[in-house]
Design a protein around this motif. Structure first.
Motif, PDB file in Angstrom:
ATOM      1  N   LYS A   1      26.043  39.305  42.021  1.00  0.00           N
ATOM      2  CA  LYS A   1      27.167  39.254  42.938  1.00  0.00           C
ATOM      3  C   LYS A   1      27.445  37.799  43.219  1.00  0.00           C
ATOM      4  N   LYS A   2      28.400  37.261  42.496  1.00  0.00           N
ATOM      5  CA  LYS A   2      28.675  35.836  42.607  1.00  0.00           C
ATOM      6  C   LYS A   2      30.169  35.606  42.503  1.00  0.00           C
TER       7      LYS A   2
ATOM      8  N   ASN B   1      35.385  38.894  43.859  1.00  0.00           N
ATOM      9  CA  ASN B   1      35.697  40.028  42.982  1.00  0.00           C
ATOM     10  C   ASN B   1      37.074  40.552  43.377  1.00  0.00           C
TER      11      ASN B   1
ATOM     12  N   GLU C   1      43.172  33.801  42.247  1.00  0.00           N
ATOM     13  CA  GLU C   1      42.011  33.591  41.374  1.00  0.00           C
ATOM     14  C   GLU C   1      41.782  32.103  41.129  1.00  0.00           C
TER      15      GLU C   1
ATOM     16  N   SER D   1      29.535  36.229  47.390  1.00  0.00           N
ATOM     17  CA  SER D   1      30.090  37.512  46.963  1.00  0.00           C
ATOM     18  C   SER D   1      31.093  38.034  47.982  1.00  0.00           C
TER      19      SER D   1
ATOM     20  N   LYS E   1      28.996  41.161  37.352  1.00  0.00           N
ATOM     21  CA  LYS E   1      29.533  41.695  38.610  1.00  0.00           C
ATOM     22  C   LYS E   1      30.013  43.123  38.425  1.00  0.00           C
ATOM     23  N   SER E   2      30.622  43.424  37.284  1.00  0.00           N
ATOM     24  CA  SER E   2      31.161  44.765  37.064  1.00  0.00           C
ATOM     25  C   SER E   2      30.058  45.817  37.024  1.00  0.00           C
TER      26      SER E   2
ATOM     27  N   ASN F   1      27.215  45.408  38.866  1.00  0.00           N
ATOM     28  CA  ASN F   1      26.410  45.173  40.075  1.00  0.00           C
ATOM     29  C   ASN F   1      25.061  44.524  39.761  1.00  0.00           C
TER      30      ASN F   1
ATOM     31  N   ASP G   1      34.577  40.818  48.082  1.00  0.00           N
ATOM     32  CA  ASP G   1      35.516  41.729  47.433  1.00  0.00           C
ATOM     33  C   ASP G   1      36.892  41.552  48.064  1.00  0.00           C
TER      34      ASP G   1
ATOM     35  N   ARG H   1      32.526  32.134  33.441  1.00  0.00           N
ATOM     36  CA  ARG H   1      33.297  33.054  34.285  1.00  0.00           C
ATOM     37  C   ARG H   1      33.253  34.475  33.731  1.00  0.00           C
TER      38      ARG H   1
ATOM     39  N   ASP I   1      31.622  37.825  35.365  1.00  0.00           N
ATOM     40  CA  ASP I   1      32.478  38.996  35.556  1.00  0.00           C
ATOM     41  C   ASP I   1      31.825  40.251  34.973  1.00  0.00           C
TER      42      ASP I   1
ATOM     43  N   ILE J   1      40.135  42.951  43.192  1.00  0.00           N
ATOM     44  CA  ILE J   1      40.575  44.295  42.820  1.00  0.00           C
ATOM     45  C   ILE J   1      42.093  44.296  42.963  1.00  0.00           C
TER      46      ILE J   1
END
Length: 372
Positions: free
Chosen positions: A262-263, A266, A288, A297, A256-257, A259, A299, A249, A253, A268
């Motif tokens: 993208k899995k 995410n 979560e 992916s 992903k942060s 780019n 957001d 995980r 992360d 915010i």
């Protein structure tokens, strides 16, 4: 909105660990390692399956004995993720797991023993199309290098790695990747930067013995994040004194942060303050946990008040901003509907899963490409 920054990755030779490409233009893969007793086949298989559920690309398994090699063969039959066998000293174990379907050998050629034994392992890897990972570690440098440098240094790590690379070069073997890990962030950074300028093979990034879940995550994010932003690194492992699933995980992360992958969802979220109209921390923690099974992916923005909420929510696939008397949800940047505090988690989960379902349907129709 600022344009997305594209990281220019270092050009490397591509190898395959099972069906997973490493290096070249392949996505940066995420690895973990089992911490069960390898001879306990059921426990090890169960842990590998949990790692797969978390999205792991490659799993490493320690094989310290011939009994463990036999167990590895049974494990191989029951899982379909690429497996790396971690082997030291006994070259016969490397030959044994090669016959049992290993996808990569993690060895240090220098501790395998005599030249004929090294040659036997390399030839076996060649014959079976198995790549090798040279794993150099600050805690297990050759005694000669310890005497030369007095203590572990980045130069010592690189010299050790290049010695092992030279052994493979002499036997005309090029399908390998290399790691030069230390528990010190600066030593790790310097070692990988130096090595990246001297070989074309993929680099496996990691901070070894990084520590507990929290401190190890911070160290790994600082070191690996810095290297990845410089375009260095083709596969990563986050070494935590924690459940290996957490390593996966955290690895995703970090990617992903930046780019780079993208899995998954995410999230915010604001840190929360007295302006919040609902309990942000409790809400995002529950979301979560509920959404961990999603690999697509998405957001999701969860903001507790109207100050930053609308801006963040409009930029996300699914968003929510706190309001009085009810909170306002967003879908694909547009206002959707009001949601009560009592229904927040259920409704946001429903919206995310509906978004994922739509993505899958569009992907099946060829409307959108896969997110990775």
């Amino acid at each position: 909105m600022e344009p997305e920054v594209k990281i220019e990755r270092r050009k490397t030779r591509q190898i395959f660990v099972g069906k997973v490409p490493v290096g070249g233009d392949a996505p940066i893969s995420v690895q973990s390692m089992t911490n069960t007793e390898t001879c306990d086949v059921d426990a090890t298989v169960g842990q590998i399956q949990r790692l797969q559920d978390a999205g792991v690309d490659i799993v490493r398994v320690s094989v310290p004995s011939m009994e463990a090699a036999d167990a590895f063969g049974e494990i191989r039959k029951r899982v379909d993720v690429p497996l790396v066998a971690d082997i030291h000293y006994d070259y016969k174990i490397a030959l044994a797991v090669a016959e049992r379907g290993v996808d990569c050998l993690r060895i240090n050629p220098g501790n395998i023993g005599r030249e004929d034994r090294i040659k036997a392992v390399i030839q076996c890897a060649k014959d079976n199309g198995i790549p090798i990972r040279i794993g150099v570690n600050a805690g297990s440098l050759e005694k000669e290098l310890q005497r030369k440098y007095g203590e572990p240094t980045s130069d010592a790590l690189v010299e050790s790695a290049l010695r092992h690379v030279d052994i493979l070069d002499r036997h005309d073997f090029q399908d390998f990747k290399v790691s030069v890990k230390a528990s010190n962030v600066f030593m790790t950074l310097q070692a990988y930067r130096k090595l990246s300028q001297q070989i074309e093979q993929p680099l496996h990034l990691g901070v070894t013995e990084a520590g507990t879940f929290r401190s190890g995550t911070v160290k790994s994010a600082v070191a690996l994040g810095s290297l990845l932003m410089e375009g260095i690194g083709d596969t990563i492992r986050i070494s935590l004194a924690a459940d290996p699933v957490e390593e996966v995980r955290v690895g995703f992360d970090i990617l992903k942060s930046l780019n780079l992958r993208k899995k998954g969802v995410n999230i915010i979220a604001c840190p929360s303050c007295s302006r919040q109209n609902f309990d942000v921390i409790k809400t995002v923690n529950e979301l979560e946990a509920r959404l961990e099974d999603i690999n697509e992916s998405v957001d999701l923005a969860v903001i507790g008040c109207l100050v930053n909420g609308p801006g963040e929510a409009r930029e996300a696939d699914v968003g929510l901003t706190g309001g009085t008397p009810n909170n306002l949800s967003y879908l694909d940047g547009e206002k959707s509907h009001h949601v009560t505090k009592e229904d927040l988690v259920d409704e946001l989960e429903r919206m995310v899963r509906a978004k994922v379902k739509k993505q899958r349907e569009d992907e099946a129709k060829g409307i959108i490409a896969r997110s990775e």
